[in-house]
Scaffold this motif. Structure first.
Motif, PDB file in Angstrom:
ATOM      1  N   UNK A 799       0.818  -1.211   0.000  1.00 13.49           N
ATOM      2  CA  UNK A 799       0.000   0.000   0.000  1.00 13.49           C
ATOM      3  C   UNK A 799       0.845   1.251   0.000  1.00 13.49           C
ATOM      4  N   UNK A 800       2.078   1.110   0.384  1.00 12.47           N
ATOM      5  CA  UNK A 800       2.889   2.314   0.534  1.00 12.47           C
ATOM      6  C   UNK A 800       3.917   2.469  -0.548  1.00 12.47           C
ATOM      7  N   UNK A 801       3.829   1.753  -1.684  1.00 15.07           N
ATOM      8  CA  UNK A 801       4.833   1.905  -2.735  1.00 15.07           C
ATOM      9  C   UNK A 801       4.153   1.871  -4.106  1.00 15.07           C
ATOM     10  N   UNK A 802       4.790   2.490  -5.039  1.00 18.56           N
ATOM     11  CA  UNK A 802       4.305   2.510  -6.416  1.00 18.56           C
ATOM     12  C   UNK A 802       5.441   2.091  -7.327  1.00 18.56           C
ATOM     13  N   UNK A 803       5.083   1.363  -8.353  1.00 22.41           N
ATOM     14  CA  UNK A 803       6.085   0.870  -9.280  1.00 22.41           C
ATOM     15  C   UNK A 803       6.400   1.965 -10.300  1.00 22.41           C
ATOM     16  N   UNK A 804       7.663   2.288 -10.448  1.00 22.55           N
ATOM     17  CA  UNK A 804       8.092   3.304 -11.417  1.00 22.55           C
ATOM     18  C   UNK A 804       9.226   2.732 -12.253  1.00 22.55           C
ATOM     19  N   UNK A 849       4.932  -8.912  -8.482  1.00 27.13           N
ATOM     20  CA  UNK A 849       3.677  -8.915  -7.724  1.00 27.13           C
ATOM     21  C   UNK A 849       3.040  -7.529  -7.751  1.00 27.13           C
ATOM     22  N   UNK A 850       3.856  -6.483  -7.639  1.00 27.45           N
ATOM     23  CA  UNK A 850       3.311  -5.128  -7.688  1.00 27.45           C
ATOM     24  C   UNK A 850       2.712  -4.803  -9.056  1.00 27.45           C
ATOM     25  N   UNK A 851       3.241  -5.438 -10.104  1.00 28.00           N
ATOM     26  CA  UNK A 851       2.714  -5.213 -11.463  1.00 28.00           C
ATOM     27  C   UNK A 851       1.559  -6.141 -11.794  1.00 28.00           C
ATOM     28  N   UNK A 852       1.084  -6.898 -10.788  1.00 25.80           N
ATOM     29  CA  UNK A 852      -0.052  -7.819 -10.962  1.00 25.80           C
ATOM     30  C   UNK A 852       0.235  -8.898 -11.976  1.00 25.80           C
ATOM     31  N   UNK A 853       1.503  -9.311 -12.068  1.00 26.91           N
ATOM     32  CA  UNK A 853       1.854 -10.424 -12.965  1.00 26.91           C
ATOM     33  C   UNK A 853       1.791 -11.743 -12.221  1.00 26.91           C
ATOM     34  N   UNK A 854       2.216 -11.720 -10.939  1.00 27.65           N
ATOM     35  CA  UNK A 854       2.106 -12.905 -10.088  1.00 27.65           C
ATOM     36  C   UNK A 854       1.316 -12.527  -8.847  1.00 27.65           C
ATOM     37  N   UNK A 855       0.818 -13.544  -8.146  1.00 23.77           N
ATOM     38  CA  UNK A 855       0.051 -13.313  -6.942  1.00 23.77           C
ATOM     39  C   UNK A 855       0.937 -13.147  -5.698  1.00 23.77           C
ATOM     40  N   UNK A 875       0.983  -6.223 -23.138  1.00 21.10           N
ATOM     41  CA  UNK A 875       0.091  -5.094 -22.886  1.00 21.10           C
ATOM     42  C   UNK A 875       0.378  -4.461 -21.521  1.00 21.10           C
ATOM     43  N   UNK A 876       0.641  -5.305 -20.497  1.00 23.04           N
ATOM     44  CA  UNK A 876       0.962  -4.777 -19.156  1.00 23.04           C
ATOM     45  C   UNK A 876       2.270  -4.011 -19.187  1.00 23.04           C
ATOM     46  N   UNK A 877       3.265  -4.540 -19.911  1.00 22.00           N
ATOM     47  CA  UNK A 877       4.573  -3.875 -19.972  1.00 22.00           C
ATOM     48  C   UNK A 877       4.464  -2.535 -20.678  1.00 22.00           C
ATOM     49  N   UNK A 878       3.627  -2.462 -21.723  1.00 24.40           N
ATOM     50  CA  UNK A 878       3.449  -1.198 -22.424  1.00 24.40           C
ATOM     51  C   UNK A 878       2.779  -0.149 -21.531  1.00 24.40           C
ATOM     52  N   UNK A 879       1.852  -0.603 -20.668  1.00 28.68           N
ATOM     53  CA  UNK A 879       1.183   0.336 -19.764  1.00 28.68           C
ATOM     54  C   UNK A 879       2.113   0.871 -18.674  1.00 28.68           C
TER      55      UNK A 879
END
Length: 881
Positions: A799-804, A849-855, A875-879
């Motif tokens: 909840x406290x991090x964002x993927x950049x 996991x943060x990129x919703x690729x794995x659980x 498609x996820x990588x492009x986003x």
């Protein structure tokens, strides 16, 4: 009938041979217990029965022997006249109090045995019986057997020699035989000399008599006039002088009971009216000048009541008449309020010198604490307390005096009894001592003994349980030896204990005038001296103790001490309370003294996850402070704040006044069990580095075990407090030495600080007093909010991090393709395929996991792969770009 009978019976072939079917109508015999002779001999009850038997045997022999002394003439004739069978089984009447058996036994012991020395057998049976009944070695049997054998030979021979040809068998057959042989060998005169030499040798060996030859008397020189000021102070020191020294009166020194006192010229009439001098006043240690001068020390503190003037040092009388050595003396030091001018009786030379040392008295006044004055600066210094310029320190009226008399009761009867018990116990084990003194404290009394030459310290140390048994004490502690002294200490709990009030400590001059950075009033020593320490120099404090032994009261004592001495701008608390109730009293001072994380509602931390965030935030604060110290060119917080108050640092460049931060953890074991390394690592880092930047730790725990207090933590907590613990192992864990298991509880504690181990009675402050202090501070104007610690973001918290893009690993896309193509969310798969280390593969899996690729992580199982096809992954990588 026959069929039923056959059905109920079992075939014989199925029963083993030699067995019979049990009949339910016949009761079985109870199995008789087997009596083993070996266990019977070792049984405690057997020993007690034997002890009773030997004691009765001792009494029986004593009565029979004593009666034989008066009835031997009549009984002896009957024993010689009748045979043993008729005497024991017949109807012969004798005069002995214990009948025919008593007469027969006494006759054999006296006439055919050792004579009057037969009483030694009564003593032998007595010591055997006492040892068996008590269950321990009260009397040393082998040592007494040696004495008894010597006594049988020596006493029987001596009595036979002295009695000569008397009718009564004083020496018995053994004594007569030895006397006859010795007299024939060396003559009667030689026998007398031999017996005299043997008797004196035994007495000298046993009692070690001191034979002194009187020295030649030296005529004393003419005394020199003493220089004495006009007004004579009340404190004088009495100096023993020769009784016939007349010139002293002419020089303005008055003679009184063999003592000289500085005074104006005194007539003989006035001198005769005065009582003989028996008091000597002193300040700390009696320092006497040579005999021809009188010394006036300043400001007396204690009064000593000597038994004899010869108690003074031999240097004082080296030019005077010889003073007879009075032997070890008993003298008592008391406080000035309890002066006893009655001269004490001279003790006999066999007693050990015993003194009661004065307790430390501190003048206590109800002085209101004021803020420390700012140092004088040449130019308008910065004052951090101006933000709360109207803040008032709490007054001493908020605290209660739990010990109204303020005087430690010295029960002379109890002290004398304990002294005699200690001496007697040591004598039972052939341990002699030269001197014993007592220092009375609030809860325990310290008896210091000086052992005789040649006594091993380990022998006294091993008698800890025996001395505790003789004193009937809860538990004693032996310090062998006392560091810095040539004595051995025995700490004995007092029957009447005194409560140490925190109010008395805070009102003392030592606390009021202290210039310490973080003064804490912990308690009082055994000599009643206040123990005030500086938390900033400890620099961290580790507390441990069993439940209900005073640990929470000790924490309150430390916190209240700091509240009475520091301004809100100078000190902040970080309170961690897993119990949720112990430190809740300090919630009222949140806007004055507490620190918390940004966005938190409650400043007192109770949640384990928030504790981890707070500890890591303190580590960030520590790093920020070190950066400020580096830019300022200073080494510690004191130098930095001094520069800042002198306006030598620019606030626009980030510099600020740094208050002290004290982290208090009430139950450390609970945090370790729930969080483990996540708590231990930041605390270890703070303990190693935070002292220079003004962050100090107070950690308390109920379980001082090695898995809670690890080596890393112990190495950085040199100051430790141990209340009563349950075992010696726990004591060694917290203090590295035993002793805490012998404490008596209720605030009795050991403090290890600066390489010393000091026993204290913790100052007591009750919960209503803490509430009063907190309300007094909380009702005043405070800061808008509590002191805010730096914000901490947990990398493991989604909840406290964002993927950049900047945070993403360069191998992120390759790792995603490996996981999607194999449809296995395994960290070990990334290690094998991409030849990575575990840490980097773990970070890549967290980013996936943060990129919703794995659980999420599922423990030992592989993660679930949420992306099923390559097109979805692209498609996820492009986003993400």
């Amino acid at each position: 009938m026959s069929k039923n009978k056959l059905k109920n019976e079992k075939p014989e072939s199925k029963q083993p041979k030699g067995t019979t079917t049990p009949n339910p109508d016949v009761l079985k015999k109870d199995k008789e217990p087997e009596v083993k002779v070996k266990e019977l001999v070792k049984d405690e009850r057997t020993h007690k029965v034997m002890g009773v038997f030997f004691l009765l045997l001792a009494v029986y022999c004593f009565i029979a022997f004593t009666s034989y002394l008066f009835t031997w003439e009549d009984d002896q004739d009957k024993i010689f006249h009748y045979s043993t069978r008729e005497l024991l089984l017949g109807d012969v009447k004798v005069d002995n109090l214990l009948g025919r058996l008593g007469a027969y036994v006494s006759h054999n012991f006296f006439f055919y045995g050792v004579g009057i020395a037969a009483y030694l057998f009564c003593y032998f049976f007595f010591i055997i019986g006492v040892n068996f009944i008590v269950g321990r070695r009260v009397f040393r049997v082998w040592r007494n057997v040696k004495y008894i054998l010597f006594g049988l030979l020596f006493i029987s021979t001596t009595m036979a020699f002295i009695a000569g040809g008397g009718n009564f068998p004083w020496g018995g057959a053994l004594g007569d035989a030895l006397n006859k042989w010795t007299s024939g060998f060396v003559g009667k005169t030689g026998t007398a000399l031999l017996l005299l030499v043997i008797g004196l040798s035994w007495l000298i060996w046993k009692f070690n008599w001191d034979f002194k030859w009187p020295e030649k008397k030296v005529k004393p020189p003419k005394p020199v006039q003493a220089v004495v000021p006009a007004p004579v102070p009340a404190a004088t020191v009495a100096v023993p002088v020769p009784a016939k020294e007349e010139p002293a009166r002419k020089n303005g020194l008055k003679e009184e009971g063999g003592m000289l006192h500085p005074s104006a010229a005194v007539t003989e009439e006035e001198e005769n009216d005065l009582p003989p001098m028996q008091l000597v006043e002193k300040e700390e240690e009696l320092s006497i000048p040579p005999a021809h001068t009188a010394y006036i020390p300043p400001d007396p503190v204690a009064v000593v009541t000597p038994v004899n003037a010869a108690l003074l040092d031999e240097e004082l009388v080296e030019e005077e008449e010889e003073v007879e050595d009075p032997g070890p003396l008993l003298y008592i030091e008391e406080t000035p309020e309890k002066i006893d001018p009655t001269p004490r009786k001279k003790d006999n030379g066999t007693e050990v010198a015993f003194e009661i040392k004065p307790t430390f008295r501190d003048e206590e006044e109800d002085v209101e604490i004021v803020a420390p004055a700012a140092p004088v600066e040449p130019v308008d210094p910065f004052d951090p307390s101006l933000d709360l310029r109207d803040y008032k320190f709490p007054t001493l009226d908020l605290l209660e005096n739990h010990n109204a008399d303020k005087v430690i009761v010295q029960d002379t009867t109890e002290l004398e009894k304990n002294k005699n018990q200690i001496i007697d116990t040591l004598k039972n084990y052939d341990i002699s001592i030269q001197k014993i003194s007592a220092t009375v404290g609030p809860t325990v009394t310290l008896y210091e003994i000086v052992p005789a030459a040649g006594v091993r310290i380990s022998r006294i140390k091993n008698l800890e349980d025996d001395i505790a048994l003789s004193l009937s004490a809860l538990g004693i502690r032996i310090i062998a030896p006392i560091p810095g002294k040539g004595t051995i200490g025995i700490e004995v709990p007092n029957v009447k204990k005194s409560i140490v009030s925190l109010k008395n400590l805070l009102a003392s001059e030592k606390f009021q005038t202290s210039t310490m950075d973080l003064p804490i009033a912990i308690g009082k020593k055994i000599d009643n001296e206040n123990f005030i320490a500086d938390l900033a120099k400890m620099p961290h404090l580790l507390m441990a103790g069993a439940t209900g032994q005073g640990k929470s009261v000790g924490i309150n004592t430390l916190l209240v001490s700091l509240l009475y001495k520091k301004h809100p701008s100078q000190l902040k608390f970080v309170l961690v309370d897993p119990k949720k109730v112990e430190l809740s009293l300090y919630k009222l001072i949140e806007k004055h003294f507490l620190a918390k994380l940004p966005g938190e509602e409650d400043a007192i931390i109770t949640d384990t996850k928030k504790v981890i965030h707070t500890l890591n935030a303190l580590c960030i604060e520590m790093d920020l402070r070190y950066d400020l110290l580096k830019e300022a060119g200073t080494r510690n917080i004191r130098e930095y704040n001094a520069k800042f108050t002198q306006r030598r640092l620019n606030p626009l460049k980030g510099h600020r006044y740094l208050p002290f931060i004290v982290l208090v953890v009430d139950e450390f074991a609970d945090l370790i069990m729930t969080a483990g390394k996540e708590v231990e690592m930041p605390i270890a880092r703070l303990a190693q580095l935070a002292r220079a930047v003004g962050i100090h730790l107070i950690i308390a725990t109920q379980r001082p075990s090695v898995n809670i207090i690890t080596g890393t933590i112990k190495a950085n907590f040199p100051a430790r407090i141990a209340f009563k613990v349950s075992s010696k192992i726990d004591s060694r864990t917290i203090l590295d030495i035993g002793g805490a298991e012998q404490l008596i509880g209720q605030g009795d504690m050991l403090v290890s600080f600066n390489g010393e181990l000091v026993r204290l009675q913790c100052a007591f402050v009750d919960t209503p007093e803490v509430e009063s202090v907190a309300e007094f501070i909380g009702n005043q104007k405070g800061y808008p909010d509590a002191f805010l610690l730096p914000e901490y973001v947990d990398d493991k918290d989604p909840d406290g991090k964002e993927l950049s893009i900047a945070d993403r690993d360069p191998l992120f896309e390759e790792a995603a393709q490996v996981i999607v193509s194999t449809q296995q969310g395994s960290t070990s798969l990334l290690q094998r395929r991409m030849k990575l280390g575990y840490n980097r593969a773990g970070r890549l899996m967290d980013q996936l996991e943060a990129a919703s690729i794995v659980g999420p992580n599922m423990g030992s199982k592989a993660r679930e792969v949420l992306v099923k096809t390559e097109s979805e992954l692209q498609e996820i990588l492009n986003n993400l770009l």
